[in-house]
Design an enzyme around this catalytic site. Structure first.
Site, PDB file in Angstrom:
ATOM      1  CG  ASN A 119      39.350  30.933 -18.529  1.00 27.31           C
ATOM      2  OD1 ASN A 119      39.121  31.499 -19.594  1.00 27.31           O
ATOM      3  ND2 ASN A 119      38.627  29.896 -18.096  1.00 27.31           N
ATOM      4  CE1 TYR A 146      31.648  38.541 -18.260  1.00 20.52           C
ATOM      5  CE2 TYR A 146      31.158  39.664 -20.304  1.00 20.52           C
ATOM      6  CZ  TYR A 146      31.799  38.659 -19.624  1.00 20.52           C
ATOM      7  OH  TYR A 146      32.604  37.774 -20.304  1.00 20.52           O
ATOM      8  CE  LYS A 197      35.191  38.930 -18.096  1.00 17.70           C
ATOM      9  NZ  LYS A 197      36.254  37.926 -17.964  1.00 17.70           N
TER      10      LYS A 197
END
Ligand SMILES: NC(=O)c1ccc[n+]([C@@H]2O[C@H](COP(=O)([O-])OP(=O)(O)OC[C@H]3O[C@@H](n4cnc5c(N)ncnc54)[C@H](O)[C@@H]3O)[C@@H](O)[C@H]2O)c1
Length: 283
Positions: free
Chosen positions: A106, A175, A179
Site C-alpha cells: 500500500n 506516479y 502505477k
C-alpha cells in the site's frame, strides 16, 4: 464475507491517520485477522499537519486501535527503498507470526516534487518513485511468496494502484509510470503464483480523503496564504462535488474492496485491477 480468523495480514504504508493502510488494518482486524503494519520513520516536515506533534504516533497509534478490537498487532519500521530492509521485514513478520497469509502493498512515495512537466522531472525523484511504488512491491512479493508457498495454504496479495494506473495526466509521469507498471506486475505475479492458490490483485482508487502529504499542495496552500488543512478541505469539497456519487472516496471504501479481495470469497479472482472511484473512470 467470511471471517479472516486465523489469518495474518501485513500492510505497508499503514501509519497515516486517515490513510488507506490504517483503514485496511482496522477492516482486516474487524474480520478477525491478526495484523502486522509497517511504515518508514518520517521527519515532522514530511507529515501532514494533522499528524505532527505528539498526538499521532503513526503505526504505533494504528496498532493501539487494532489491539483495542481484540486482535494482535505488531509494528515494523522499514524503509521500502532498501531491499535488505524489505527482506528483514518479511523475515521478522514470519518469525513473529509464523506466516503471512495476506500482503497488502500500500505504501507510496510522498507526492508533490514529482508534479512537474516531464522535461523538468528530476532523475532522482523518478528513481525514488520507481523504488517505493514499484520495486518495493516486486521485492515484498518476491520475499513473501516463498513463505506463502511453503506454508501451503494459498495466499492473497493486494496492491494499491490508482486511477493513475489507467489514465495519464500532465505532470503525473513518475506516479503514473509506476502505477501503470504495478498493474503489469500484478498480472504477471498472479500467473506465477496461481499454481499455489495465491491470488494477486490491484485496487485502483480515485482521489481519496486521506490527508496524505503532498509537497505540491503544501506549496499551493502557501501561495494562497492559507493553512494546508484549509487548502485540503477545499479540495475535498470540490472533489466530492465533482464525483458522480456526490462525495469524495473515503479510505474505508478502498479498505472494503481490499478486504473482499483478501477473503475466501475472492478465491477465483486474480490478476485484476478494480476501480473504487464513484464512477469517474470505467475501464
Ligand atoms: N490518497 C489518494 O487520493 C490515493 C488515490 C489513489 C491511490 N492511492 C494509493 O493508495 C495508497 C495509500 O495512499 P494514502 O493516501 O493512504 O497514503 P500516503 O500517500 O500518505 O502514503 C502511504 C504511506 O507510504 C509511506 N512511505 C512513504 N515512503 C516510504 C518509504 N520509503 N518506506 C516505507 N513507507 C513509505 C508513508 O509514510 C505513508 O504512510 C498509495 O499506494 C497511493 O498511491 C491514494
Amino acid at each position: 464475507m467470511s471471517s479472516l480468523q486465523g489469518k495474518v495480514a501485513l500492510i505497508t504504508g499503514a501509519g497515516g491517520r486517515k490513510g488507506i493502510g490504517r483503514s485496511t488494518a482496522l477492516k482486516l482486524a474487524a474480520l478477525g485477522a491478526d495484523i502486522a503494519i509497517t511504515d518508514v520513520a518520517r521527519p515532522q516536515s514530511d507529515l501532514p499537519p494533522q499528524e505532527r506533534g505528539d498526538q499521532w504516533r503513526g503505526i504505533e497509534s494504528v496498532a493501539d486501535e487494532v489491539r483495542a478490537t481484540g486482535r494482535e498487532c505488531r509494528t515494523f519500521v522499514c524503509d521500502l527503498s532498501i531491499s535488505a530492509e524489505i527482506s528483514d521485514l518479511i523475515d521478522a513478520v514470519v518469525e513473529q507470526f509464523g506466516k503471512i497469509d495476506i500482503l497488502v502493498n500500500n505504501a507510496r512515495a510522498i507526492i508533490g516534487k514529482d508534479r512537474v512537466p516531464i522535461w523538468k522531472l528530476d532523475e532522482a525523484e523518478w528513481q525514488h518513485f520507481l523504488d517505493i511504488n514499484l520495486t518495493a512491491v516486486y521485492l515484498a512479493t518476491k520475499f513473501a511468496a516463498p513463505h506463502m508457498i511453503e506454508h501451503g495454504q494459498g495466499g492473497r496479495i493486494v496492491n494499491t494502484a490508482s486511477d493513475a494506473s489507467k489514465r495519464g495526466k500532465a505532470t503525473g509521469g513518475a506516479y503514473s509510470a509506476t502505477k501503470f507498471g504495478l498493474l503489469g506486475l500484478t498480472q504477471c505475479a498472479a500467473l506465477d503464483l496461481a499454481p499455489h492458490q495465491i491470488t494477486v490483485n490491484a485496487v485502483c482508487p480515485g482521489s481519496v480523503n486521506t490527508d496524505r502529504m503532498s509537497y505540491q499542495e503544501q506549496a499551493a496552500a502557501e501561495e494562497q496564504g492559507v493553512p494546508l488543512e484549509t487548502y485540503r478541505a477545499q479540495l475535498v469539497e470540490q472533489l466530492g462535488q465533482a464525483n458522480p456519487l456526490g462525495r469524495i472516496i473515503e479510505s474505508e471504501d478502498v479498505a472494503n474492496l481490499i478486504a473482499f479481495l483478501s477473503s475466501d470469497e475472492a478465491a477465483m479472482i486474480t490478476g485484476q485491477a478494480y476501480n473504487v472511484n464513484g464512477g469517474t473512470l470505467f475501464h
